[in-house]
Design a protein around this motif. Structure first.
Motif, PDB file in Angstrom:
ATOM      1  N   THR A  38      30.707  -6.361  33.638  1.00  0.00           N
ATOM      2  CA  THR A  38      30.674  -5.977  35.049  1.00  0.00           C
ATOM      3  C   THR A  38      29.337  -5.316  35.369  1.00  0.00           C
ATOM      4  N   VAL A  39      28.740  -5.711  36.478  1.00  0.00           N
ATOM      5  CA  VAL A  39      27.497  -5.093  36.940  1.00  0.00           C
ATOM      6  C   VAL A  39      27.856  -4.050  37.998  1.00  0.00           C
ATOM      7  N   ILE A  40      27.274  -2.860  37.851  1.00  0.00           N
ATOM      8  CA  ILE A  40      27.503  -1.782  38.811  1.00  0.00           C
ATOM      9  C   ILE A  40      26.152  -1.310  39.334  1.00  0.00           C
ATOM     10  N   ARG A  41      26.040  -1.285  40.662  1.00  0.00           N
ATOM     11  CA  ARG A  41      24.858  -0.728  41.333  1.00  0.00           C
ATOM     12  C   ARG A  41      25.275   0.640  41.861  1.00  0.00           C
ATOM     13  N   LEU A  42      24.550   1.682  41.441  1.00  0.00           N
ATOM     14  CA  LEU A  42      24.940   3.035  41.783  1.00  0.00           C
ATOM     15  C   LEU A  42      23.750   3.962  41.729  1.00  0.00           C
ATOM     16  N   ARG A  43      23.970   5.210  42.138  1.00  0.00           N
ATOM     17  CA  ARG A  43      22.966   6.244  41.959  1.00  0.00           C
ATOM     18  C   ARG A  43      23.540   7.265  40.986  1.00  0.00           C
TER      19      ARG A  43
ATOM     20  N   THR B 145      18.588   8.790  40.648  1.00  0.00           N
ATOM     21  CA  THR B 145      17.943   7.512  40.346  1.00  0.00           C
ATOM     22  C   THR B 145      18.895   6.387  40.720  1.00  0.00           C
ATOM     23  N   ALA B 146      18.386   5.360  41.362  1.00  0.00           N
ATOM     24  CA  ALA B 146      19.186   4.168  41.682  1.00  0.00           C
ATOM     25  C   ALA B 146      19.178   3.261  40.458  1.00  0.00           C
ATOM     26  N   LEU B 147      20.372   2.908  39.982  1.00  0.00           N
ATOM     27  CA  LEU B 147      20.503   2.097  38.768  1.00  0.00           C
ATOM     28  C   LEU B 147      21.265   0.811  39.036  1.00  0.00           C
ATOM     29  N   VAL B 148      20.899  -0.223  38.313  1.00  0.00           N
ATOM     30  CA  VAL B 148      21.703  -1.434  38.199  1.00  0.00           C
ATOM     31  C   VAL B 148      22.071  -1.507  36.719  1.00  0.00           C
ATOM     32  N   THR B 149      23.375  -1.500  36.438  1.00  0.00           N
ATOM     33  CA  THR B 149      23.840  -1.438  35.055  1.00  0.00           C
ATOM     34  C   THR B 149      24.827  -2.563  34.758  1.00  0.00           C
ATOM     35  N   ARG B 150      24.993  -2.860  33.477  1.00  0.00           N
ATOM     36  CA  ARG B 150      26.017  -3.804  33.032  1.00  0.00           C
ATOM     37  C   ARG B 150      26.880  -3.077  32.015  1.00  0.00           C
ATOM     38  N   VAL B 151      28.195  -3.084  32.248  1.00  0.00           N
ATOM     39  CA  VAL B 151      29.128  -2.374  31.373  1.00  0.00           C
ATOM     40  C   VAL B 151      29.214  -3.059  30.018  1.00  0.00           C
TER      41      VAL B 151
END
Length: 101
Positions: free
Chosen positions: A71-76, A9-15
């Motif tokens: 911090t925003v991280i875009r990942l799978r 799944t492709a996610l956009v997250t905030r730590v």
């Protein structure tokens, strides 16, 4: 024997918080807000249900060393053994860090 489902799944997250993973050497365990979640073509989507919520996410330590909250991280990521895990070796451009400020 139950076979694992190939999923991603492709996610956009905030730590929210981070620290060393208690069981996986070389990995950190992040608590993240899931800002966006999208299926990846060709894979089962097992993490989109966390969009708008919080998720514990294992990430290779060298990718997230010293990242501050916000911090925003875009990942799978995939679901493995009941736990969310970032790709260990993502293709170029598919792990992007945006520091706050």
């Amino acid at each position: 024997m139950v076979q694992a489902v190939e999923n991603l799944t492709a996610l956009v997250t905030r730590v929210v918080a981070s620290g060393p993973h208690p069981r996986l050497a070389g990995w950190d365990l992040l608590l993240v807000d899931v800002l966006d979640a999208r299926p990846v073509t060709g894979y089962a989507d097992l993490l989109s249900r966390h969009e708008g919520g919080r998720l514990e996410l294992a990430v290779p330590s060298e990718r997230v060393a010293d990242l501050p909250p916000g911090t925003v991280i875009r990942l799978r990521a995939k679901l493995a053994g009941g736990r969310a895990m970032a790709e260990k070796r993502p293709p170029p451009g598919l792990f992007v860090v945006e520091r706050p400020g």
